[in-house]
Write a protein that holds these residues in place. Sequence first.
Motif, PDB file in Angstrom:
ATOM      1  N   ALA A 192       1.056  -1.061   0.109  1.00 10.51           N
ATOM      2  CA  ALA A 192       0.083  -0.043  -0.054  1.00 10.51           C
ATOM      3  C   ALA A 192       0.933   1.363  -0.092  1.00 10.51           C
ATOM      4  O   ALA A 192       0.650   2.245  -0.608  1.00 10.51           O
ATOM      5  CB  ALA A 192      -1.043   0.118   1.354  1.00 10.51           C
ATOM      6  N   ALA A 193       1.879   1.254   0.905  1.00 10.72           N
ATOM      7  CA  ALA A 193       2.987   2.388   0.892  1.00 10.72           C
ATOM      8  C   ALA A 193       3.373   2.658  -0.460  1.00 10.72           C
ATOM      9  O   ALA A 193       3.670   3.635  -0.949  1.00 10.72           O
ATOM     10  CB  ALA A 193       3.561   2.129   1.804  1.00 10.72           C
ATOM     11  N   LEU A 194       3.828   1.445  -1.082  1.00 10.17           N
ATOM     12  CA  LEU A 194       4.495   1.675  -2.407  1.00 10.17           C
ATOM     13  C   LEU A 194       3.508   2.257  -3.414  1.00 10.17           C
ATOM     14  O   LEU A 194       3.878   2.914  -4.430  1.00 10.17           O
ATOM     15  CB  LEU A 194       4.860   0.327  -2.974  1.00 10.17           C
ATOM     16  N   ALA A 195       2.431   2.002  -3.307  1.00 12.31           N
ATOM     17  CA  ALA A 195       1.185   2.239  -4.387  1.00 12.31           C
ATOM     18  C   ALA A 195       1.135   3.553  -4.236  1.00 12.31           C
ATOM     19  O   ALA A 195       0.765   4.643  -5.083  1.00 12.31           O
ATOM     20  CB  ALA A 195      -0.116   1.692  -4.213  1.00 12.31           C
ATOM     21  N   LEU A 196       1.161   4.340  -3.069  1.00 14.95           N
ATOM     22  CA  LEU A 196       1.118   5.801  -2.485  1.00 14.95           C
ATOM     23  C   LEU A 196       2.359   6.525  -3.209  1.00 14.95           C
ATOM     24  O   LEU A 196       2.072   7.480  -3.864  1.00 14.95           O
ATOM     25  CB  LEU A 196       0.996   6.028  -1.234  1.00 14.95           C
ATOM     26  N   ALA A 197       3.532   5.776  -2.964  1.00 16.04           N
ATOM     27  CA  ALA A 197       4.775   6.527  -3.682  1.00 16.04           C
ATOM     28  C   ALA A 197       4.482   6.533  -5.069  1.00 16.04           C
ATOM     29  O   ALA A 197       5.104   7.515  -5.715  1.00 16.04           O
ATOM     30  CB  ALA A 197       5.971   5.736  -2.982  1.00 16.04           C
ATOM     31  N   THR A 198       4.172   5.597  -5.888  1.00 14.89           N
ATOM     32  CA  THR A 198       3.976   5.262  -7.283  1.00 14.89           C
ATOM     33  C   THR A 198       3.025   6.343  -7.583  1.00 14.89           C
ATOM     34  O   THR A 198       3.299   7.046  -8.894  1.00 14.89           O
ATOM     35  CB  THR A 198       3.524   4.157  -7.487  1.00 14.89           C
ATOM     36  N   GLU A 199       1.890   6.542  -7.011  1.00 16.78           N
ATOM     37  CA  GLU A 199       0.807   7.608  -7.483  1.00 16.78           C
ATOM     38  C   GLU A 199       1.502   8.913  -7.466  1.00 16.78           C
ATOM     39  O   GLU A 199       1.186  10.044  -8.237  1.00 16.78           O
ATOM     40  CB  GLU A 199      -0.274   7.537  -6.814  1.00 16.78           C
ATOM     41  N   LEU A 200       2.269   9.275  -6.354  1.00 14.58           N
ATOM     42  CA  LEU A 200       2.872  10.578  -6.274  1.00 14.58           C
ATOM     43  C   LEU A 200       4.267  10.526  -6.987  1.00 14.58           C
ATOM     44  O   LEU A 200       4.780  11.838  -6.611  1.00 14.58           O
ATOM     45  CB  LEU A 200       3.107  10.819  -4.593  1.00 14.58           C
ATOM     46  N   GLN A 201       4.303   9.547  -7.747  1.00 15.25           N
ATOM     47  CA  GLN A 201       5.731   9.900  -8.605  1.00 15.25           C
ATOM     48  C   GLN A 201       6.933  10.162  -7.633  1.00 15.25           C
ATOM     49  O   GLN A 201       7.825  10.933  -7.748  1.00 15.25           O
ATOM     50  CB  GLN A 201       5.594  10.984  -9.442  1.00 15.25           C
ATOM     51  N   THR A 202       7.224   9.312  -6.472  1.00 13.19           N
ATOM     52  CA  THR A 202       8.456   9.743  -5.640  1.00 13.19           C
ATOM     53  C   THR A 202       8.563   8.106  -5.008  1.00 13.19           C
ATOM     54  O   THR A 202       7.799   7.381  -5.093  1.00 13.19           O
ATOM     55  CB  THR A 202       7.912  10.766  -4.528  1.00 13.19           C
ATOM     56  N   PRO A 203       9.900   8.232  -4.784  1.00 16.16           N
ATOM     57  CA  PRO A 203      10.399   6.795  -4.021  1.00 16.16           C
ATOM     58  C   PRO A 203       9.979   6.767  -2.782  1.00 16.16           C
ATOM     59  O   PRO A 203       9.225   7.828  -2.122  1.00 16.16           O
ATOM     60  CB  PRO A 203      11.690   7.105  -4.166  1.00 16.16           C
ATOM     61  N   LEU A 204       9.710   5.513  -2.254  1.00 15.92           N
ATOM     62  CA  LEU A 204       9.279   5.278  -0.957  1.00 15.92           C
ATOM     63  C   LEU A 204      10.526   5.219  -0.017  1.00 15.92           C
ATOM     64  O   LEU A 204      11.620   4.550  -0.248  1.00 15.92           O
ATOM     65  CB  LEU A 204       8.428   3.823  -0.906  1.00 15.92           C
ATOM     66  N   TRP A 205      10.396   5.928   1.192  1.00 19.43           N
ATOM     67  CA  TRP A 205      11.444   5.746   2.069  1.00 19.43           C
ATOM     68  C   TRP A 205      10.998   4.919   3.255  1.00 19.43           C
ATOM     69  O   TRP A 205       9.838   5.005   3.764  1.00 19.43           O
ATOM     70  CB  TRP A 205      11.819   7.130   2.606  1.00 19.43           C
ATOM     71  N   GLN A 206      11.748   3.939   3.860  1.00 19.04           N
ATOM     72  CA  GLN A 206      11.206   2.992   4.990  1.00 19.04           C
ATOM     73  C   GLN A 206      12.299   2.829   6.061  1.00 19.04           C
ATOM     74  O   GLN A 206      13.480   2.940   5.716  1.00 19.04           O
ATOM     75  CB  GLN A 206      10.672   1.791   4.317  1.00 19.04           C
TER      76      GLN A 206
END
Length: 510
Positions: free
Chosen positions: A319-333
């Motif tokens: 779900a976090a990856l999908a949010l990052a993809t939608e906002l065109q940004t990498p995911l930081w974890q």
Amino acid sequence: MPAEQTDGFADNWAYLRTELHWLERLLMAAVAKQRKEAKEIDRVAQSKADRATSHWWKGIITAEGNIAYDEYRQPAGVKTSYSSQIEAQIQASQRQGIVLALPALRDRLGLNLFEKNLVLMSLAPEVNRRYSKLYHYLQGEDSPAKTDLPTLDLVLRLLCKNDQEWRVARNHLMGSSRLIRHKLLNFLPAAENTLLNAPLKLSVPLINYLLADHPTLQTLDELLTPADASKPTEPAAPALIRKVPRVATPVLLQHITLTQIWSDLVLPTSTIEQLQQMAKRIQGYSAAVENWNLASEAMVPPGLVALLTGEPGTGKTAAALALATELQTPLWQVDLAAIDPIDYTDLLSEIRTTAPTVLLIDSAQVWLKRAALVSAVQLQQFWTERRQQAAITLFSLTHSAAVQVRWQRQLDQQIQFVPPGAIERLLLWQNAFPVKVPLESDINWTALAELPLNRREIQTLGQEAICYAAAESASAVSLSHILQALVQYGWRVEIQPLRPKRRSKKKTEA
């Protein structure tokens, strides 16, 4: 706290008087407890050996008090609301443009609550010698440290509630404290004594800054300049980021560039809609400021903070990856369970510097539970800073009950992730194999979907099956490869392969 200071502190000395008043109450409570213990020991002890072993025999003779940990402070007597009350006054003063020296130093270096109170204890004898007299008494007549300053031993015993806090505070102070790194705090030589007997001494420039009538941020920058003199000058950054020195390359944060589109996200429709609304909120804020020239100060803080709860493998990371993809940004974890508490300050520094648009914090109960090792003040500052940015902060854990009520009330969203059902597992099995990987037609997807596996396990088994097929130089992944992967992970099941359907031949009329 004084009742007249409801709108913040009038100046730096008004703040110092309040903090010193708290310290004096803490010391007097410790003195009262030590006197009581001394009387109990004197009634029984007949020699120096008896006094030296009092912590052992006292637990046999009397059941009063806490014999499990050697501390002077009575935890039940300390008001738990003091930190939040004084922080509210500090924030009110800052809104009025009033610089308070110790809070400014704390924010600039990212000091934790223990370090801030350590500075206060070391500063107190520079204000009034009655603090030195109290330190002398509490450190004991037999103490080899004859000094007006507090020793490391006294500071740890007064400011730490238990052995775990004692260990974390000492390790942080010895290992990564910015007070030591910037030479603002020194351990005075203690001859051949232990480090616990070393007096703690603040640098003279720091003492002068903390006791100034009207301290300034420029003075604070000049105070810290020598420690950064050998480093290249950095371009100016927003005030929110300059509170903590920049970190060149994030070490504790993980950078994930994988993509996850909504259509491939196997989650309930309601959950996907909640996630999409969060993404729209961030996109809409940026578009409103840019298209309609709105002042960001006049709008509600754009940042969102959400709680993702559910067992491991239920899709929180996807779900976090999908949010990052939608906002065109990498995911930081980051996984807090894998971070040493002494590195919390550095982690917060990395987050401030990196300012990720989407941040996923796993094992969030480490920070959000009642007995967290990060101070509530630090966490509240982090929370406030993230809200000021057009960003999404996701706290991930298993059960929401582990989160304090005070943090639950500040959440924008709480999303529950449940284990996938048979229909979801069917889709997960089929999605576990990339389009480029050929599949045999004998795979019984329906039977595989009956196995109670979560999405992480299914993805892992799919990758294992691909490896087995490739090792055999097979032309495609078959059911046997999947069953082989299942056996390796402890699943011994009998699943029959699908039989190819026979096509019926239509009789043609002669």
